[in-house]
Design an enzyme around this catalytic site. Structure first.
Site, PDB file in Angstrom:
ATOM      1  N   LYS A   1     -13.119  -0.880  -4.817  1.00  0.00           N
ATOM      2  CA  LYS A   1     -12.896  -2.054  -4.286  1.00  0.00           C
ATOM      3  C   LYS A   1     -12.697  -3.954  -4.919  1.00  0.00           C
ATOM      4  CE  LYS A   1     -15.320  -4.166  -0.552  1.00  0.00           C
ATOM      5  NZ  LYS A   1     -15.056  -6.351  -0.887  1.00  0.00           N
TER       6      LYS A   1
ATOM      7  N   ARG B   1      -6.213 -10.358   0.929  1.00  0.00           N
ATOM      8  CA  ARG B   1      -6.070  -8.697   2.004  1.00  0.00           C
ATOM      9  C   ARG B   1      -4.504  -9.086   2.150  1.00  0.00           C
ATOM     10  NH1 ARG B   1      -7.937  -5.366   5.290  1.00  0.00           N
ATOM     11  NH2 ARG B   1      -7.151  -3.625   5.463  1.00  0.00           N
TER      12      ARG B   1
ATOM     13  N   GLU C   1      -3.927  -5.305  -1.811  1.00  0.00           N
ATOM     14  CA  GLU C   1      -4.873  -6.411  -2.316  1.00  0.00           C
ATOM     15  C   GLU C   1      -4.065  -7.251  -3.236  1.00  0.00           C
ATOM     16  OE1 GLU C   1      -8.150  -6.969  -0.677  1.00  0.00           O
ATOM     17  OE2 GLU C   1      -9.285  -8.348  -1.802  1.00  0.00           O
TER      18      GLU C   1
ATOM     19  N   LYS D   1     -18.126  -0.602   3.202  1.00  0.00           N
ATOM     20  CA  LYS D   1     -17.971  -1.094   2.147  1.00  0.00           C
ATOM     21  C   LYS D   1     -19.499  -0.929   1.683  1.00  0.00           C
ATOM     22  CE  LYS D   1     -18.662  -5.271   4.238  1.00  0.00           C
ATOM     23  NZ  LYS D   1     -17.814  -7.089   4.612  1.00  0.00           N
TER      24      LYS D   1
END
Ligand code: ATP
Length: 549
Positions: free
Chosen positions: A253, A258, A302, A419
């Site tokens: 992550k 984004r 990302e 997440k």
């Protein structure tokens, strides 16, 4: 449709409080809209442009107050309008409180237009207004608005003012319009929802539903250059993911912003998660895409800010870049950005939204020769913990857990992307046993048996093997070896002496351990140097935590 008829219906909708009634009223409005269906489906939500279109009217409140003041006559100033707004709290009510009409001026449409305002004319004028730019544009905007207010009845002025300031507030949300489109043109809900996900244009979807029915909606495709909303994640645990899907796709992550990439083979567009065009502030991502993407595609990913060594910087740095409209070259010197792609929505003429994540990822890897996020698929919680530790060590935020079979659902915060939640509580547990490792770790104690304090004694509650580097294993082995009481094969019995701080996701009742509880997804966080076994957590606390879950 006359704008007055639209305003009347908007007023009736505003006066209604029952959701189902509101859907019925919006349904009737859409049916009555005829040639103005596209515009009405947008106006009813206080929009002039489709959601995917980042064009704005660019009319600030002050300009709107001035236009209202001018249409209200020479005795009214923008400051009067503002002070009335302070009393009434709604620009619509303020606009409706004046008696417009009869004022002369440029914006009173010297082109001969007169008579009742129609929805089509209001829309046309607002588009003209939006297109005004450069020196004098504020004056042009003021003229157009003045002209519209000057021809408005109080009720028309109420909704015109609200549309102009995007404050419709008549209780009609996106869901209402979605339901109303399905009801008005007798098309399946899911088809409407899907077409909206793909196009982000209520006006267009309403028109297709009416003209072409469910089949027409189902035929809607993604379009390169037209943004879609991002799929979102929920907080979740490894235990949730393993329980629900069996096997889990794990990705690093990244702590950035984004960005979706649209590439038609020549041009690149970049959009933020709110579908805002961020192409200009991110020129190095544009070059990256041109250099590394093989075919027309829509990618999701990302953008991360990095320092000169490639170490990730806090994500505020990247947001600062997003806001940068000018002087991008200087910003580039200050902060470098990198793009990591983790999904592929469209590849070379084919929409992939309904394909499983693994298939989309394969396609992504075949199109993009650099910058594809790292991904693993496993059902092993220990491996997941290692991947998480690696991600954190590399300076990233943690891990995402994804259902390998799931489709891409734009704009949805579903259960297919999780997440991983950080641990809320930790436990201080006593090491009462261990196992020798294997392979390159054969020299070290590897898996540690953990116990809670229960009166004078200790009861087992789980084993921890993850979150420990080789270096720490060596240290722990040295620390624990003097306390070894006995050995049976690879398993050693250890006298209570050392306390570990342990993270976990859940405490479960379990017959496996003598405490009657087991930890799900336990991880080693460190040795509590300051604690003796007598200070370790008690079975009583574990019982309380288990109940509180
Ligand atoms: P929220 O989406 O809940 O409003 P947020 O924007 O702070 O919060 P998080 O929910 O914490 O973001 O995490 C989801 C976000 O993580 C995604 O929107 C995306 O920007 C980012 N992200 C980083 N790496 C990945 C990845 N591999 N897969 C999906 N999203 C990722």
């Amino acid at each position: 449709m006359k704008f007055a008829a639209f305003a009347d219906r908007a007023a009736a909708i505003e006066a209604e409080s029952a959701d189902l009634e509101i859907v019925d009223m919006v349904t009737d409005l859409l049916v009555a809209a005829d040639d103005d269906l596209r515009t009405v489906a947008r106006f009813v939500q206080g929009r002039v442009f489709p959601a995917h279109d980042s064009t704005t009217l660019d009319v600030g409140p002050t300009l709107c107050y001035e236009a209202i003041a001018r249409a209200a006559g020479p005795n009214v100033s923008a400051a009067d309008v503002e002070s009335r707004l302070a009393d009434l709290g709604d620009i619509g009510a303020v606009a409706a409180s004046y008696d417009f009409g009869g004022q002369r001026g440029l914006g009173a449409f010297g082109d001969g237009s007169a008579g009742d305002l129609t929805v089509a004319e209001v829309e046309r004028r607002l588009r003209e207004l939006a297109a005004a730019e450069g020196p004098g544009s504020q004056e042009t905007k003021l003229d157009v608005l003045f002209g519209l207010f000057n021809r408005s009845s109080p009720e028309e002025a109420r909704y015109l003012a609200r549309i102009v300031l995007s404050e419709m507030r008549i209780g009609v949300g996106e869901g209402t319009v979605r339901d109303a489109i399905a009801a008005a043109f007798d098309v399946p809900h899911e088809e409407v929802a899907r077409a909206l996900q793909v196009t982000n244009d209520y006006g267009l979807v309403a028109e297709i539903a009416r003209e072409e029915g469910g089949k027409g909606l189902a035929d809607r495709r993604l379009e390169i250059g037209r943004p879609v909303k991002s799929m979102l994640a929920q907080a979740g645990t490894v235990a949730d993911a393993l329980d629900d899907w069996g096997r889990v796709a794990i990705e690093w992550k990244y702590d950035g912003a984004r960005v979706s990439v649209h590439y038609d083979g020549d041009d690149v567009w970049l959009f933020s998660r709110n579908m805002e065009d961020v192409t200009d502030p991110l020129p190095e991502v544009v070059s990256f895409v041109e250099d590394h993407l093989d075919a027309p595609a829509i990618l999701d990913g990302e953008v991360v800010a990095v320092d000169a060594d490639g170490t990730p910087l806090p994500f505020q740095e990247i947001l600062r870049r997003f806001r940068r409209k000018h002087d991008v070259a200087k910003a580039r010197e200050e902060v470098e950005v990198e793009f990591y792609a983790f999904d592929c929505l469209h590849a070379d003429g084919e929409d992939l939204l309904d394909r499983p994540l693994v298939a989309r990822h394969e396609r992504l890897a075949s199109l993009l020769d650099d910058g594809v996020t790292r991904r693993w698929i496993t059902d092993d919680p220990d491996e997941i913990a290692e991947i998480e530790a690696e991600s954190l060590a590399a300076g990233h935020e943690g891990i995402m857990l994804k259902n390998p079979e799931s489709a891409y659902t734009p704009g949805r915060r579903g259960k297919n992307w999780l997440k991983r939640k950080p641990d809320v509580e930790t436990l201080d547990l006593v090491v009462t046993g261990a196992e020798w490792g294997e392979g390159r770790r054969a020299e070290f104690l590897g898996t540690f048996l953990l116990s809670v304090r229960d009166g004078e004694g200790f009861e087992t509650i789980g084993k921890v093997a993850t979150g420990i580097t080789d270096e720490t294993l060596a240290e722990l082995t040295d620390r624990l070896e003097p306390h070894v009481r006995g050995q049976d094969g690879k398993t050693v019995d250890i006298a209570p002496a050392v306390v570990f701080e342990v993270g976990y996701e859940e405490i479960q009742a379990s017959p496996t351990y003598s405490s009657g509880y087991a930890l799900r997804f336990p991880r080693f966080l460190g040795v509590r140097e300051d604690k003796d076994p007598a200070d370790a957590d008690s079975l009583e606390r574990v019982e309380r935590l288990a109940e509180a879950q």
